[in-house]
Design an enzyme around this catalytic site. Structure first.
Site, PDB file in Angstrom:
ATOM      1  N   TYR A 108       0.850  -1.337   0.157  1.00 44.17           N
ATOM      2  CA  TYR A 108       0.170  -0.013  -0.018  1.00 44.17           C
ATOM      3  C   TYR A 108       0.816   1.162  -0.008  1.00 44.17           C
ATOM      4  CZ  TYR A 108       0.873   1.051   4.916  1.00 44.17           C
ATOM      5  OH  TYR A 108       1.541   1.171   6.064  1.00 44.17           O
ATOM      6  N   ARG A 117       7.954   3.697  -4.688  1.00 45.60           N
ATOM      7  CA  ARG A 117       8.028   2.900  -3.985  1.00 45.60           C
ATOM      8  C   ARG A 117       6.847   1.956  -3.936  1.00 45.60           C
ATOM      9  NH1 ARG A 117       7.832   5.092   2.137  1.00 45.60           N
ATOM     10  NH2 ARG A 117       5.688   5.306   1.534  1.00 45.60           N
ATOM     11  N   ARG A 140      -8.860 -19.915  -0.736  1.00 50.23           N
ATOM     12  CA  ARG A 140      -7.760 -19.910   0.322  1.00 50.23           C
ATOM     13  C   ARG A 140      -6.504 -20.773   0.254  1.00 50.23           C
ATOM     14  NH1 ARG A 140      -5.917 -20.847   5.252  1.00 50.23           N
ATOM     15  NH2 ARG A 140      -4.949 -18.847   6.287  1.00 50.23           N
ATOM     16  N   LYS A 160       6.563  -1.778   1.955  1.00 54.03           N
ATOM     17  CA  LYS A 160       5.244  -1.344   2.558  1.00 54.03           C
ATOM     18  C   LYS A 160       4.150  -2.274   2.236  1.00 54.03           C
ATOM     19  CE  LYS A 160       3.198   3.335   3.219  1.00 54.03           C
ATOM     20  NZ  LYS A 160       3.538   3.512   4.601  1.00 54.03           N
ATOM     21  N   GLU A 183      13.172   2.246  13.821  1.00 53.77           N
ATOM     22  CA  GLU A 183      12.043   3.541  13.469  1.00 53.77           C
ATOM     23  C   GLU A 183      11.118   3.500  14.116  1.00 53.77           C
ATOM     24  OE1 GLU A 183      10.718   2.709   9.443  1.00 53.77           O
ATOM     25  OE2 GLU A 183      10.552   0.424   9.936  1.00 53.77           O
ATOM     26  N   LEU A 222      11.129   1.243   6.712  1.00 57.72           N
ATOM     27  CA  LEU A 222      10.711   1.666   5.503  1.00 57.72           C
ATOM     28  C   LEU A 222      11.454   2.928   5.372  1.00 57.72           C
ATOM     29  CD1 LEU A 222       8.228   0.892   3.760  1.00 57.72           C
ATOM     30  CD2 LEU A 222       7.272   2.791   4.787  1.00 57.72           C
TER      31      LEU A 222
HETATM   32  C1  LIG Z   1       6.934   1.790   9.422  1.00 53.75           C
HETATM   33  C2  LIG Z   1       6.952   3.210   8.929  1.00 53.75           C
HETATM   34  N1  LIG Z   1       8.088   3.647   8.757  1.00 53.75           N
HETATM   35  C3  LIG Z   1       8.169   4.996   8.229  1.00 53.75           C
HETATM   36  C4  LIG Z   1       6.862   5.543   7.646  1.00 53.75           C
HETATM   37  C5  LIG Z   1       7.283   7.091   6.939  1.00 53.75           C
HETATM   38  O1  LIG Z   1       6.948   7.024   5.674  1.00 53.75           O
HETATM   39  P1  LIG Z   1       6.473   7.984   4.699  1.00 53.75           P
HETATM   40  O2  LIG Z   1       7.386   9.207   5.040  1.00 53.75           O
HETATM   41  O3  LIG Z   1       6.592   7.607   3.334  1.00 53.75           O
HETATM   42  O4  LIG Z   1       4.964   8.410   5.165  1.00 53.75           O
HETATM   43  C6  LIG Z   1       5.793   5.049   7.845  1.00 53.75           C
HETATM   44  C7  LIG Z   1       4.705   5.539   7.373  1.00 53.75           C
HETATM   45  O5  LIG Z   1       3.478   5.006   7.399  1.00 53.75           O
HETATM   46  C8  LIG Z   1       5.871   3.590   8.360  1.00 53.75           C
HETATM   47  O6  LIG Z   1       4.772   3.031   8.689  1.00 53.75           O
END
Ligand SMILES: Cc1ncc(COP(=O)(O)O)c(C=O)c1O
Length: 286
Positions: free
Chosen positions: A32, A51, A99, A146, A178, A202
């Site tokens: 997503y 991305r 499934r 993501k 993060e 991410l």
């Molecule tokens: C785990 C995680 N890290 C970092 C981010 C930040 O990403 P972005 O700046 O692309 O929204 C998100 C955003 O939802 C996230 O879910």
């Protein structure tokens, strides 16, 4: 009636239907994106689309549209819903099939859905800062994707909320990765540090904007993992995401960060970030 997108069709929300055996629904088998809209203008759309295609490729799903085509569709959706300040959510699943853990055959088509909503900037939090707690990073080893699978992130965010915090800052064996839904940064002696863009985080689009702004403005920015100890002794802490922008963390695990107010460098980045999206808006309306 608010519109949504299902594959390449823009339809009334109440007309949209998803198969009960959609693999996104059953397995979280999909990817997503969330993209910010400022004053009707998509912000960093190209980077988010890039991305999105990359996440899909990493789990072997082919996006059924060319990038330009998909961009055209989401711009139409934003226009039809007359979004002013908001966000676009878009997801792609491996499709619907009986499934089974094994991927379905080529006749199963990926399902793309998207919708928009109005989202106000979190001005009060941006001004005063937020609290965060520290939690174990119990996620898998492909956090660069993501993916729809967000349970560990949800558990961390829920724990934070229950303790009156805005975000949970995660660590693996004492190294900060993060936030549960954001990237995390420290400022020590005027230098910014954040975890490098490996499989453990991410690579946020806001993070990429911040990196670019630092480079342009000669602000020391290092992509290097930092320890919990460094986090707890930092002069400033902030987190970034599409909806949180550059969010100061003024309280960590119940203790004030610095003097308990958003730090100087965090403030500077907030200003630069606002200038950045204002200039994108302006360029669009010229
Ligand atoms: C785990 C995680 N890290 C970092 C981010 C930040 O990403 P972005 O700046 O692309 O929204 C998100 C955003 O939802 C996230 O879910």
């Amino acid at each position: 009636m608010v519109k949504v997108m299902v594959d390449d069709k823009i339809i009334d929300r109440l007309e949209a239907a998803i198969d009960i055996e959609d693999r996104g629904y059953q397995f979280g088998d999909g990817v997503y994106e969330v993209i910010r809209i400022y004053d009707g203008v998509l912000f960093t759309g190209d980077e988010h689309l890039e991305r999105f295609y990359s996440s899909a490729e990493k789990i072997q799903i082919t996006v059924p549209f060319q990038k330009e085509e998909l961009l055209g569709l989401i711009l139409r959706l934003i226009q039809e819903n007359r979004v002013k300040d908001g966000s676009l959510y878009m997801q792609l699943t491996r499709g619907a099939s009986p499934r089974n853990h094994i991927f379905p055959g080529k006749d199963t088509k990926p399902v793309l859905t998207a919708y928009t909503k109005e989202v106000a900037r979190p001005v009060e939090s941006l001004e005063n800062g937020v609290a965060a707690l520290i939690a174990d990073d119990i996620r898998w080893l492909r956090c660069d994707i993501k993916s729809l699978n967000l349970l560990p992130n949800l558990l961390a965010k829920q724990a934070a909320t229950e303790q009156g915090c805005y975000e949970a800052i995660l660590h693996r064996d004492g190294l900060v990765t993060e936030g549960s839904a954001s990237n995390a940064y420290i400022v020590t002696d005027g230098k910014i540090k954040t975890h490098p863009a490996t499989n453990l985080i991410l690579n946020g689009i806001t993070r990429q904007v911040v990196a670019r702004l630092c480079e342009k403005n000669n602000i020391p920015f290092k992509q290097e993992a930092f320890t919990l100890d460094e986090l707890q002794n930092a002069d400033e802490i902030f987190v970034t995401s599409t909806t949180s922008e550059v969010m100061p963390v003024v309280k960590l695990a119940g203790k004030e960060v610095g003097d308990g107010k958003p730090g100087e460098l965090t403030r500077k980045l907030q200003t630069l970030f606002v200038q950045e999206f204002e200039s994108v808006k302006k360029a669009h309306t010229l």
